[in-house]
Design an enzyme around this catalytic site. Structure first.
Site, PDB file in Angstrom:
ATOM      1  N   ILE A   1       0.948  -1.282   0.009  1.00  0.00           N
ATOM      2  CA  ILE A   1      -0.001  -0.124   0.352  1.00  0.00           C
ATOM      3  C   ILE A   1       1.096   1.168  -0.026  1.00  0.00           C
ATOM      4  CG2 ILE A   1      -0.046  -0.022   2.470  1.00  0.00           C
ATOM      5  CD1 ILE A   1      -2.905   1.162   2.526  1.00  0.00           C
ATOM      6  N   SER A   2       0.750   2.250  -0.906  1.00  0.00           N
ATOM      7  CA  SER A   2       1.436   3.353  -1.159  1.00  0.00           C
ATOM      8  C   SER A   2       1.530   4.219   0.087  1.00  0.00           C
ATOM      9  CB  SER A   2       1.270   4.139  -2.239  1.00  0.00           C
ATOM     10  OG  SER A   2       1.491   3.427  -3.601  1.00  0.00           O
TER      11      SER A   2
END
Length: 203
Positions: free
Chosen positions: A51-52
C-alpha cells in the site's frame, strides 16, 4: 496524517485532503501493521505488493486534476485503499487487479465499508478495461518499463493519465500524461519506487 504528511508537503486539493481524512487507512493494512497505518511509509500487503505511502497517494490523486462525476480507471487495486480515496473524491471508479487473493480481499472490504460504487475485476491491468472506456482519468499504481499503449488509447480526449515509468525496476519517474485534441504531452512529477507492473505491456 493529512496535516503532517500532505498539507506540509504542498498537497492542496481540498477534495483529495477530505477524502484522505475520511477513508480509514488502517482497514486496508494487515492487522499486525495497523499501528503503522498512518505513518508516511509504504507497507506490505502480501504477495509482494504494498500500500503506497500516504504522501504518494495524495500526490497521485491530486495530479489527476479530477472533478466529481468523472470516470477513473485504476490499474492495481492492491488493498483497495487508493480506489476508496478516489471513490470518496466523488469519482466513478473502475479498478483492475491481477492477483486473485488481493482482488477478493479488496472486494470484501469495499462491501464492508460501503464503497459499492467501485467496479473492479481480475485481469491484466496493462490491457485496461476496453469495455468501459473511454476514461476521463487513468491511474497506474505499479511501475513498468513503458507507457502501456492500451491505456493511452482508452484515455478520453481531453484526459489525464498518471503513472510511474522507468527502465529499471523499483526506480521510476512519476509522470502525468495529458491527451488534448489528439496531442500527447508528458510531465515529470517525482522520482518514485513502485512494485512491478506485470502484464502484456509491463514487465
Amino acid at each position: 496524517m493529512v496535516r503532517d504528511q500532505l498539507e506540509r508537503r504542498h498537497i492542496t486539493d481540498p477534495n483529495v485532503l477530505n477524502a484522505m481524512r475520511t477513508v480509514p487507512r488502517h482497514k486496508f493494512v494487515q492487522e499486525a501493521l495497523r499501528l503503522s497505518a498512518y505513518d508516511d511509509n509504504a507497507l506490505p500487503i502480501g504477495y509482494g505488493q504494498t500500500i503506497s505511502q500516504p504522501y504518494i497517494v495524495g500526490l497521485m490523486s491530486e495530479a489527476l486534476e479530477a472533478e466529481p462525476g468523472m470516470s477513473v480507471l485504476e490499474i492495481g487495486t492492491g488493498s483497495g485503499y487508493q480506489a476508496a480515496v478516489l471513490c470518496e473524491m466523488g469519482l466513478q471508479v473502475y479498478s483492475v487487479e491481477r492477483i486473485p487473493e488481493l482482488h477478493t480481499a479488496a472486494g470484501k472490504l469495499f462491501a464492508e465499508l460501503g464503497y459499492t460504487g467501485v467496479q473492479f475485476k481480475l485481469d491484466d491491468g496493462t490491457l485496461g478495461w476496453p469495455e468501459k472506456a473511454p476514461f476521463d482519468r487513468i491511474m497506474v499504481t505499479a511501475g513498468g518499463p513503458e507507457i502501456p499503449k492500451p491505456l493511452v488509447d482508452q484515455l478520453a480526449d481531453p484526459g489525464i493519465l498518471v503513472l510511474p515509468v522507468g527502465r529499471m525496476k523499483r526506480m521510476q519517474q512519476l509522470v502525468r500524461i495529458r491527451k488534448n485534441n489528439g496531442d500527447i504531452t508528458l510531465e515529470k512529477l517525482a522520482s518514485v519506487a513502485f512494485v512491478d507492473l506485470v502484464g502484456a505491456h509491463g514487465w
